[in-house]
Design an enzyme around this catalytic site. Sequence first.
Site, PDB file in Angstrom:
ATOM      1  N   ASP A 150      -8.783   3.616  -3.104  1.00 19.94           N
ATOM      2  CA  ASP A 150      -9.864   3.906  -2.156  1.00 19.94           C
ATOM      3  C   ASP A 150     -11.080   4.515  -2.850  1.00 19.94           C
ATOM      4  OD1 ASP A 150      -8.055   3.001  -0.351  1.00 19.94           O
ATOM      5  OD2 ASP A 150      -7.596   4.955   0.510  1.00 19.94           O
ATOM      6  N   GLU A 202       2.780   7.041  -2.564  1.00 25.51           N
ATOM      7  CA  GLU A 202       2.474   8.167  -3.453  1.00 25.51           C
ATOM      8  C   GLU A 202       2.924   9.522  -2.893  1.00 25.51           C
ATOM      9  OE1 GLU A 202      -0.689   4.970  -3.604  1.00 25.51           O
ATOM     10  OE2 GLU A 202      -0.180   6.440  -2.052  1.00 25.51           O
ATOM     11  N   ASP A 218       0.837  -1.198   0.000  1.00 27.54           N
ATOM     12  CA  ASP A 218       0.000   0.000   0.000  1.00 27.54           C
ATOM     13  C   ASP A 218       0.879   1.259   0.000  1.00 27.54           C
ATOM     14  OD1 ASP A 218      -2.332   1.452   0.029  1.00 27.54           O
ATOM     15  OD2 ASP A 218      -3.060   0.644   1.928  1.00 27.54           O
TER      16      ASP A 218
END
Length: 760
Positions: A481, A418, A415
């Site tokens: 998400d 970014e 995960d």
Amino acid sequence: MKFTDGYWLMRPGRTARYATEVADVRADEHRVTLYAPVKHVRRRGDTLNSPLLTVECWSPAEGVIGVRTTHHAGSARPGPEFALPGAEQSAGKVRRDGAVVELSAGDLTLRVDTSAPWKLEFTADGQVLTTVGERGTAFVTDDEDRHFMLGQLSLGVGELIYGLGERFTPFVRNGQTVDIWQADGGTSSEQAYKNVPFHLTNRGYGVFVNHPGKVSYEVGTEAVGQVQFSVEDQSLEYFVVHGPTPKRILERYTALTGRPALPPAWALGLWLTTSFTTDYDEATVNRFVGGMAERGIPLSVFHLDCFWMREYQWCDFEWDPDTFPDPAGMLTRLKDQGLRISAWINPYIAQKSAMFEEGMRLGHLVRRPDGSVWQWDLWQPGMALVDFTNPAAREWYIAKLRTLLDQGVDCFKTDFGERIPTDVVWHDGSDPERMHNYYTHLYNRAVFELLREVRGEGEALLFARSATAGGQQYPVHWGGDCESHFNAMAESLRGGLSLGMSGFGFWSHDIGGFEGTPTPTVFKRWVQFGLLSSHSRLHGSKSYRVPWDYGEEAVDVTRAFTLLKHRLAPYLQRAAQQAHATGIPVMRAMVLEFPDDPAVGTLDRQYMLGDDLLVAPVFTDDGTVEYYVPEGPWTNVLTGARIEGPRWVRERHDFHTLPLLARPDSVVPLGADDQRPVSDWADGVELRVHAFADGAERTLVIPRSDGPGEAARFHLRRRGDRLFVTTDSRHPWHLRVGGPDGSVHSRPADTLEADLPYPA
């Protein structure tokens, strides 16, 4: 980024210098270098006090031509750079005929008339694909002393642009400003987790801008007849990639930047997670796993999300002893039930974690220019960032993961990656602006290579959120998400199709949506869509995604589509092998499969799953769906209904059906075992033959389930009312033919040749 104010003027504080003509040419057998002044040179004095652009042209591979424009060549280039594993040194051939210079790479040719005003012309098969015109090669400066390099390629009438990563804005990029800049922005904005500076067009070519930092695109938004891209740099490099088909463009682009690894076949099954912020412990895990088994829903992978670790201590890779007191024993018990285990990780180290002090002491954390560790409080309090440009830091990080693999974890959900700062100093001296997008590549590569080392070739698998060019080599990626409603479901599909048009072969999403809680209707429709994706995971944030929380019908739907996906496993694995070998994605935008059909250019609510199955998810409460059927007689796999295209169809479906159409003249293999994704697919395989025309022939390969290769091969041909089948399979197999009225003919067979009646 926009530089002009309308057609005639520049925006305040900005000055542009455009290549005007060719002042000199240097060429050898494989390479051309053009020297372009930024004003017309009438006399010797005009060569003074004015910039000269250097434009290098070469070919790294057949069908690909590179162009690099440089203003000041002495500027520092600290990296990073995209790796180009498919690049050669001298693939092109140069030809000169008077003032005309041509560089050819297969069918693609760059033509320059050095006696005319500045123009680069890319042609193939005698047709002009695109041109770089009078404003297409330039640099721009502003009153903040910033320096930008700019490129423009012409847009033809009706030309459509696709790609640029997993984007959730309209599928066709025309009319959009797109910044290639990693962001944790969800799925409902112009921001994206997976930014790829590559686009392809419906006119037979694609363009890869070889710059890992921020690339700003104006797709018909500054000059409406141009695709413009710019970088803050002294040099700009891009590659024009010829097709002519979209599939061929992707093949050549991924040959250049890297092809996807082949994920293990067990990953095709259903994944279930603990969800994110929900309460869970070993008892919860057992209740979920047992509940799926009691309801007859086979489960392949169980994923433990963030709170398998203690709060405030992500990531220290230590199990929370209050909720998981015996992690190794728990993992053994789960694996004894046939499950694979996925664990959540990220590359951030919270200050409360013991790893923070250790990483700071060893110099493994990213630092600011003053030598202090970079930290902030978003996500984890006082969190720092692992410096993957430091080989020692990389080994330190993956050593923690080795312990988890020893305990029984099979794969990792990588995960984040970014929100990478630019006010930092990297161990290897990389430029912070260029590293912002590239960091995720180092992160995912490090984890993937560890898995490949420990688990073996063909067993490595990520569930990754962020990526950039080349990241397709480390599958699988998921959409991030999203919210829990139909709009978000459609956004997710749009993003996945866009990612597929950017060279990524495998893609997944959170079934039911991540944020919020879906209605039972949304959940059931998302289950259909999710189990007809390359990879399928039930996951949420504040609520669970076990199907019984959404009603008994949700249980039935989840079971039915899980069993269907297991039977489709040989078909899906064959599509996965294609993605691995060619870069063509498993889930394909319609324009990728039907580039000559003008009706499909903008379609983003349906897709092809492999070569032969059309999927149109349902996005409405009442089950109504509108979708387009290309030419020919298509067959609904679930209902047997025959639909003749080309035409638009409007239907209403209950929760056990949706438009899942088999292509004309297709043969879809269904495995005999619906309880698991991995089995001996050739043993008892059922061949579903759909609308086989008189004279049609098809060769069907049944792949191996334990890696690349073939388990069996069938050749089918129809002659009049007879269907002839030859095979090398020694296993029993079955044939099922859908007739025009929905009737079927079924016959078990275990011979190497069969002569069967084809239903009227």
